[in-house]
Design a protein around this motif. Sequence first.
Motif, PDB file in Angstrom:
ATOM      1  N   LEU A  43     -21.410  13.232 -29.742  1.00 19.32           N
ATOM      2  CA  LEU A  43     -20.304  13.006 -28.820  1.00 19.32           C
ATOM      3  C   LEU A  43     -19.076  12.553 -29.591  1.00 19.32           C
ATOM      4  O   LEU A  43     -19.186  11.853 -30.606  1.00 19.32           O
ATOM      5  CB  LEU A  43     -20.684  11.937 -27.799  1.00 19.32           C
ATOM      6  N   ASP A  44     -17.906  12.923 -29.096  1.00 18.14           N
ATOM      7  CA  ASP A  44     -16.669  12.416 -29.673  1.00 18.14           C
ATOM      8  C   ASP A  44     -16.658  10.897 -29.492  1.00 18.14           C
ATOM      9  O   ASP A  44     -17.176  10.381 -28.485  1.00 18.14           O
ATOM     10  CB  ASP A  44     -15.450  13.018 -28.981  1.00 18.14           C
ATOM     11  N   PRO A  45     -16.083  10.166 -30.435  1.00 17.63           N
ATOM     12  CA  PRO A  45     -16.104   8.699 -30.360  1.00 17.63           C
ATOM     13  C   PRO A  45     -15.579   8.139 -29.041  1.00 17.63           C
ATOM     14  O   PRO A  45     -16.180   7.220 -28.474  1.00 17.63           O
ATOM     15  CB  PRO A  45     -15.224   8.266 -31.540  1.00 17.63           C
ATOM     16  N   SER A  50     -16.644   5.550 -23.690  1.00 18.13           N
ATOM     17  CA  SER A  50     -16.517   5.588 -22.227  1.00 18.13           C
ATOM     18  C   SER A  50     -17.879   5.660 -21.547  1.00 18.13           C
ATOM     19  O   SER A  50     -18.140   4.942 -20.577  1.00 18.13           O
ATOM     20  CB  SER A  50     -15.664   6.776 -21.789  1.00 18.13           C
ATOM     21  N   LEU A  51     -18.750   6.540 -22.049  1.00 15.50           N
ATOM     22  CA  LEU A  51     -20.073   6.674 -21.443  1.00 15.50           C
ATOM     23  C   LEU A  51     -20.913   5.407 -21.647  1.00 15.50           C
ATOM     24  O   LEU A  51     -21.654   5.006 -20.748  1.00 15.50           O
ATOM     25  CB  LEU A  51     -20.800   7.889 -22.016  1.00 15.50           C
ATOM     26  N   GLU A  53     -19.797   2.339 -21.891  1.00 14.62           N
ATOM     27  CA  GLU A  53     -19.287   1.329 -20.951  1.00 14.62           C
ATOM     28  C   GLU A  53     -19.764   1.610 -19.531  1.00 14.62           C
ATOM     29  O   GLU A  53     -20.160   0.697 -18.808  1.00 14.62           O
ATOM     30  CB  GLU A  53     -17.762   1.291 -21.012  1.00 14.62           C
ATOM     31  N   LEU A  54     -19.740   2.879 -19.128  1.00 15.20           N
ATOM     32  CA  LEU A  54     -20.195   3.254 -17.788  1.00 15.20           C
ATOM     33  C   LEU A  54     -21.683   2.972 -17.620  1.00 15.20           C
ATOM     34  O   LEU A  54     -22.114   2.444 -16.591  1.00 15.20           O
ATOM     35  CB  LEU A  54     -19.887   4.733 -17.523  1.00 15.20           C
ATOM     36  N   ALA A  55     -22.473   3.301 -18.643  1.00 13.91           N
ATOM     37  CA  ALA A  55     -23.919   3.038 -18.586  1.00 13.91           C
ATOM     38  C   ALA A  55     -24.183   1.543 -18.477  1.00 13.91           C
ATOM     39  O   ALA A  55     -25.025   1.109 -17.673  1.00 13.91           O
ATOM     40  CB  ALA A  55     -24.605   3.623 -19.827  1.00 13.91           C
ATOM     41  N   ALA A  56     -23.475   0.746 -19.262  1.00 14.48           N
ATOM     42  CA  ALA A  56     -23.659  -0.704 -19.210  1.00 14.48           C
ATOM     43  C   ALA A  56     -23.276  -1.248 -17.838  1.00 14.48           C
ATOM     44  O   ALA A  56     -23.974  -2.116 -17.289  1.00 14.48           O
ATOM     45  CB  ALA A  56     -22.834  -1.375 -20.304  1.00 14.48           C
ATOM     46  N   ALA A  57     -22.184  -0.746 -17.272  1.00 15.87           N
ATOM     47  CA  ALA A  57     -21.743  -1.197 -15.948  1.00 15.87           C
ATOM     48  C   ALA A  57     -22.770  -0.861 -14.873  1.00 15.87           C
ATOM     49  O   ALA A  57     -22.939  -1.609 -13.907  1.00 15.87           O
ATOM     50  CB  ALA A  57     -20.393  -0.572 -15.606  1.00 15.87           C
ATOM     51  N   ARG A  58     -23.462   0.251 -15.042  1.00 18.34           N
ATOM     52  CA  ARG A  58     -24.491   0.659 -14.066  1.00 18.34           C
ATOM     53  C   ARG A  58     -25.862   0.061 -14.374  1.00 18.34           C
ATOM     54  O   ARG A  58     -26.804   0.244 -13.612  1.00 18.34           O
ATOM     55  CB  ARG A  58     -24.603   2.177 -14.025  1.00 18.34           C
ATOM     56  N   GLY A  59     -25.978  -0.556 -15.533  1.00 14.28           N
ATOM     57  CA  GLY A  59     -27.258  -1.175 -15.909  1.00 14.28           C
ATOM     58  C   GLY A  59     -28.324  -0.168 -16.294  1.00 14.28           C
ATOM     59  O   GLY A  59     -29.507  -0.403 -16.074  1.00 14.28           O
ATOM     60  N   ILE A  60     -27.896   0.966 -16.842  1.00 15.64           N
ATOM     61  CA  ILE A  60     -28.846   1.990 -17.276  1.00 15.64           C
ATOM     62  C   ILE A  60     -28.565   2.347 -18.730  1.00 15.64           C
ATOM     63  O   ILE A  60     -27.511   2.009 -19.272  1.00 15.64           O
ATOM     64  CB  ILE A  60     -28.778   3.258 -16.380  1.00 15.64           C
ATOM     65  N   LEU A  62     -27.719   4.694 -22.003  1.00 11.59           N
ATOM     66  CA  LEU A  62     -26.797   5.796 -22.253  1.00 11.59           C
ATOM     67  C   LEU A  62     -27.506   7.130 -22.068  1.00 11.59           C
ATOM     68  O   LEU A  62     -26.961   8.060 -21.472  1.00 11.59           O
ATOM     69  CB  LEU A  62     -26.229   5.683 -23.676  1.00 11.59           C
ATOM     70  N   ASN A  63     -28.738   7.219 -22.544  1.00 15.50           N
ATOM     71  CA  ASN A  63     -29.524   8.441 -22.409  1.00 15.50           C
ATOM     72  C   ASN A  63     -29.709   8.810 -20.934  1.00 15.50           C
ATOM     73  O   ASN A  63     -29.526   9.972 -20.544  1.00 15.50           O
ATOM     74  CB  ASN A  63     -30.885   8.246 -23.085  1.00 15.50           C
ATOM     75  N   ALA A  64     -30.060   7.828 -20.111  1.00  9.19           N
ATOM     76  CA  ALA A  64     -30.269   8.087 -18.682  1.00  9.19           C
ATOM     77  C   ALA A  64     -28.971   8.549 -18.022  1.00  9.19           C
ATOM     78  O   ALA A  64     -28.973   9.469 -17.197  1.00  9.19           O
ATOM     79  CB  ALA A  64     -30.806   6.835 -17.992  1.00  9.19           C
ATOM     80  N   LEU A  65     -27.857   7.911 -18.373  1.00  7.69           N
ATOM     81  CA  LEU A  65     -26.572   8.286 -17.785  1.00  7.69           C
ATOM     82  C   LEU A  65     -26.182   9.709 -18.163  1.00  7.69           C
ATOM     83  O   LEU A  65     -25.787  10.506 -17.302  1.00  7.69           O
ATOM     84  CB  LEU A  65     -25.474   7.317 -18.233  1.00  7.69           C
ATOM     85  N   VAL A  66     -26.288  10.044 -19.437  1.00  4.18           N
ATOM     86  CA  VAL A  66     -25.912  11.388 -19.889  1.00  4.18           C
ATOM     87  C   VAL A  66     -26.787  12.443 -19.212  1.00  4.18           C
ATOM     88  O   VAL A  66     -26.289  13.461 -18.734  1.00  4.18           O
ATOM     89  CB  VAL A  66     -25.974  11.498 -21.425  1.00  4.18           C
ATOM     90  N   ASN A  67     -28.093  12.200 -19.129  1.00  7.05           N
ATOM     91  CA  ASN A  67     -28.979  13.147 -18.456  1.00  7.05           C
ATOM     92  C   ASN A  67     -28.614  13.302 -16.985  1.00  7.05           C
ATOM     93  O   ASN A  67     -28.593  14.413 -16.457  1.00  7.05           O
ATOM     94  CB  ASN A  67     -30.435  12.723 -18.609  1.00  7.05           C
ATOM     95  N   MET A  68     -28.327  12.185 -16.315  1.00  4.48           N
ATOM     96  CA  MET A  68     -27.965  12.228 -14.904  1.00  4.48           C
ATOM     97  C   MET A  68     -26.680  13.040 -14.701  1.00  4.48           C
ATOM     98  O   MET A  68     -26.612  13.909 -13.820  1.00  4.48           O
ATOM     99  CB  MET A  68     -27.769  10.803 -14.368  1.00  4.48           C
ATOM    100  N   LEU A  69     -25.663  12.780 -15.516  1.00  4.89           N
ATOM    101  CA  LEU A  69     -24.404  13.502 -15.385  1.00  4.89           C
ATOM    102  C   LEU A  69     -24.572  14.994 -15.649  1.00  4.89           C
ATOM    103  O   LEU A  69     -24.010  15.830 -14.938  1.00  4.89           O
ATOM    104  CB  LEU A  69     -23.360  12.906 -16.333  1.00  4.89           C
ATOM    105  N   LEU A  70     -25.341  15.331 -16.662  1.00  2.64           N
ATOM    106  CA  LEU A  70     -25.558  16.752 -16.968  1.00  2.64           C
ATOM    107  C   LEU A  70     -26.353  17.452 -15.867  1.00  2.64           C
ATOM    108  O   LEU A  70     -26.046  18.589 -15.495  1.00  2.64           O
ATOM    109  CB  LEU A  70     -26.258  16.893 -18.317  1.00  2.64           C
ATOM    110  N   LYS A  71     -27.370  16.786 -15.338  1.00  2.11           N
ATOM    111  CA  LYS A  71     -28.160  17.381 -14.252  1.00  2.11           C
ATOM    112  C   LYS A  71     -27.297  17.609 -13.013  1.00  2.11           C
ATOM    113  O   LYS A  71     -27.414  18.647 -12.354  1.00  2.11           O
ATOM    114  CB  LYS A  71     -29.354  16.487 -13.911  1.00  2.11           C
ATOM    115  N   GLU A  72     -26.429  16.635 -12.684  1.00  7.87           N
ATOM    116  CA  GLU A  72     -25.533  16.798 -11.536  1.00  7.87           C
ATOM    117  C   GLU A  72     -24.608  17.993 -11.747  1.00  7.87           C
ATOM    118  O   GLU A  72     -24.386  18.789 -10.830  1.00  7.87           O
ATOM    119  CB  GLU A  72     -24.693  15.532 -11.322  1.00  7.87           C
ATOM    120  N   ARG A  73     -24.084  18.111 -12.939  1.00  7.61           N
ATOM    121  CA  ARG A  73     -23.177  19.218 -13.268  1.00  7.61           C
ATOM    122  C   ARG A  73     -23.889  20.560 -13.193  1.00  7.61           C
ATOM    123  O   ARG A  73     -23.349  21.537 -12.644  1.00  7.61           O
ATOM    124  CB  ARG A  73     -22.575  18.993 -14.656  1.00  7.61           C
TER     125      ARG A  73
END
Length: 78
Positions: A43-45, A50-51, A53-60, A62-73
């Motif tokens: 990933l670009d720095p 950003s990802l 920070e978003l993962a930390a804010a959601r309490g998940i 980074l791997n889970a967040l990226v997978n979730m976003l890609l699956k939604e897309r």
Amino acid sequence: MARRLELPSGEADDPMKDEYDFSTAMRGRFSRGDAPVVPPVHLDPEVLVSLSELAAARGISLNALVNMLLKERLKRRQ
């Protein structure tokens, strides 16, 4: 920054031997043909920050967040 190990005096800085004997080696001895190939994703720095920070804010993770976003897309794409 990584520290250099201090070697006892008289030892070369290069721990590699000049030659290695592979005459009894077996090609593929530790590989598994059925193992899944997981390509690295770089990933670009600024995207990583950003990802993360978003993962930390959601309490998940980074791997889970990226997978979730890609699956939604991918789901919207179908």
